[in-house]
Design an enzyme around this catalytic site. Sequence first.
Site, PDB file in Angstrom:
ATOM      1  N   GLU A 296     -54.736  21.919 -11.850  1.00 58.07           N
ATOM      2  CA  GLU A 296     -54.715  20.454 -11.707  1.00 58.07           C
ATOM      3  C   GLU A 296     -53.994  20.046 -10.437  1.00 58.07           C
ATOM      4  OE1 GLU A 296     -52.188  19.780 -14.914  1.00 58.07           O
ATOM      5  OE2 GLU A 296     -53.674  20.206 -16.431  1.00 58.07           O
ATOM      6  N   GLY A 298     -52.721  17.961  -7.386  1.00 59.33           N
ATOM      7  CA  GLY A 298     -52.601  16.561  -6.972  1.00 59.33           C
ATOM      8  C   GLY A 298     -52.379  16.545  -5.476  1.00 59.33           C
ATOM      9  N   TYR A 339     -36.733  11.306  -3.570  1.00 58.28           N
ATOM     10  CA  TYR A 339     -36.665  12.766  -3.710  1.00 58.28           C
ATOM     11  C   TYR A 339     -35.987  13.426  -2.519  1.00 58.28           C
ATOM     12  CZ  TYR A 339     -40.550  11.971  -7.009  1.00 58.28           C
ATOM     13  OH  TYR A 339     -41.362  11.541  -8.019  1.00 58.28           O
ATOM     14  N   CYS A 365     -34.051  -4.507   2.107  1.00 58.73           N
ATOM     15  CA  CYS A 365     -32.611  -4.717   2.046  1.00 58.73           C
ATOM     16  C   CYS A 365     -31.972  -3.792   1.026  1.00 58.73           C
ATOM     17  CB  CYS A 365     -32.315  -6.184   1.775  1.00 58.73           C
ATOM     18  SG  CYS A 365     -32.966  -7.193   3.109  1.00 58.73           S
ATOM     19  N   GLU A 366     -31.903  -2.550   1.397  1.00 56.81           N
ATOM     20  CA  GLU A 366     -31.378  -1.411   0.635  1.00 56.81           C
ATOM     21  C   GLU A 366     -31.210  -0.324   1.687  1.00 56.81           C
ATOM     22  OE1 GLU A 366     -31.107  -0.509  -2.659  1.00 56.81           O
ATOM     23  OE2 GLU A 366     -32.002  -2.278  -3.589  1.00 56.81           O
ATOM     24  N   TYR A 393     -48.654  10.385  -3.675  1.00 57.43           N
ATOM     25  CA  TYR A 393     -47.448   9.707  -4.133  1.00 57.43           C
ATOM     26  C   TYR A 393     -46.902   8.724  -3.094  1.00 57.43           C
ATOM     27  CZ  TYR A 393     -48.050  13.580  -7.308  1.00 57.43           C
ATOM     28  OH  TYR A 393     -48.604  14.472  -8.186  1.00 57.43           O
TER      29      TYR A 393
HETATM   30  C1  LIG Z   1     -48.319  15.487 -11.554  1.00 57.95           C
HETATM   31  C2  LIG Z   1     -49.083  16.515 -12.268  1.00 57.95           C
HETATM   32  C3  LIG Z   1     -49.903  17.402 -11.564  1.00 57.95           C
HETATM   33  C4  LIG Z   1     -50.033  17.403 -10.054  1.00 57.95           C
HETATM   34  O1  LIG Z   1     -48.901  17.854  -9.392  1.00 57.95           O
HETATM   35  P1  LIG Z   1     -48.924  18.046  -7.793  1.00 57.95           P
HETATM   36  O2  LIG Z   1     -47.587  18.562  -7.471  1.00 57.95           O
HETATM   37  O3  LIG Z   1     -49.192  16.706  -7.185  1.00 57.95           O
HETATM   38  O4  LIG Z   1     -50.021  18.972  -7.464  1.00 57.95           O
HETATM   39  C5  LIG Z   1     -50.640  18.307 -12.305  1.00 57.95           C
HETATM   40  N1  LIG Z   1     -50.562  18.348 -13.657  1.00 57.95           N
HETATM   41  C6  LIG Z   1     -49.790  17.500 -14.353  1.00 57.95           C
HETATM   42  C7  LIG Z   1     -49.773  17.576 -15.831  1.00 57.95           C
HETATM   43  C8  LIG Z   1     -49.023  16.565 -13.695  1.00 57.95           C
HETATM   44  O5  LIG Z   1     -48.240  15.741 -14.399  1.00 57.95           O
END
Ligand SMILES: *Cc1c(COP(=O)(O)O)cnc(C)c1O
Length: 438
Positions: A296, A298, A339, A365-366, A393
């Site tokens: 998965e 991202g 982060y 303003c931070e 993100y």
């Molecule tokens: C956020 C998330 C991802 C993706 O993470 P990345 O670091 O952006 O690749 C995959 N699986 C689950 C369940 C997530 O919560």
Amino acid sequence: METTEMGSTVMETTEMETTEMETEPIAVAVSPDSALNIGGQSARQLVEQFGSPLYVYDAEVIRQHYQRLANAFSGVPHRLLYACKANNNVAVIKFIHQLGAGIDAVSANEVELAFRCGVPASQILFTPNCVAFSEVEYAAERGVLVNIDNISVLERFGQKYGGSKPCAIRINPHILAGGNAHIQTGHIDSKFGISIHQMRHILRIVSAYQMNVVGLHMHTGSEILDAQTFVTGAEILFDAAFQFPDLQFLDFGSGFKVPYKPDDIATDVESLGETMTARFREFCAEYGRELELWFEPGKFLVSASGYLLVTATVLKQTPSCVFIGTDSGLNHLIRPMLYDSYHGIINADQLQGTERIYTVVGCICETDTFGVDRRLVEAQEGTILALKNAGAYGYAMSSNYNLRARPAEVLMLNGRPHLIRRRETLEDMMRLQVEVLG
Ligand SMILES: *Cc1c(COP(=O)(O)O)cnc(C)c1O
């Protein structure tokens, strides 16, 4: 000073829409070949056309990253599910889906969004954490596979659906992956997944309700540093899998590390692909059936494709440093402040030339710092700066804090820019407020 600035803006404005704050491009001498080009257009052309600040994504870069992952795992039946929380723009989701990916959703709204993008239920995985059971029911009743992440939810799912609906189980293997403390999700205190140490409890529930467990899942943190360490963690899932005879897939989440700094180690996906493919084949032979290998990703798919283009509003010389103040800030890209993450910053008008050291900040303003003591080609007020790795993100975590509009988003596709989200207006930001005092 902020009060005067904000006050005068409001005073001069008669209609709400006209307060849409967009920095006017200031004429800065730019030679086109030494400027940043994103997918066929210069950063300055894009800002002139769509305003500043601006999120720009290069579809070609997304495609290349997708292809790299797909190739790395081409030796086993696999499925890539795009974790759309990283960037939920409809155009981005559709583009990645057309490349062949399914969607990993973490909220009922993300499931619904995937449907609206034309993704069929069979290609959506719902991996929520600590949500109300009604969200689980919502997904299950629409034919979406749910990754169950708590014992009590497993029990309710079993009571309600028995074996009539398949489910997957998110296991917490208690591995400490690298990365910032906020993004480690596999360790002992993590709220994610059902502890591997509760396997007997899981099995009792699964057997009591004759549940149909078709997948096991783990998502341990944010960074895979080397293939061998990853496979060592994966062994926990391979081991657990023998307890579940009806599996169709094992899902190893994400953790693909993306280089943010020039000397960052990125996940070597080719080497991971090779090592995992060999081990997965071996496992399937022992298990007695060929399963699918799922991931998965991202940020691996979208991070490098994106730039946040901002305009230098002021240069401020202090006794200790030179600040570049910009027309953006933590309201648009919060990762550096949240982060402590590093985003490369470049002078998008001038890639080469005399360099100076600047601290680049936002206008919120931070404490609102994009980067401290960065070496940049000499900038002026009006220079366009590009923050790199802004595809994941970035917009997805943006806000309108300080009542500042979120930027527009542009997708570069086949050399042409496409506006894929318009800039927010004051009207947009006020829409949910309910006036009671006349
Ligand atoms: C956020 C998330 C991802 C993706 O993470 P990345 O670091 O952006 O690749 C995959 N699986 C689950 C369940 C997530 O919560």
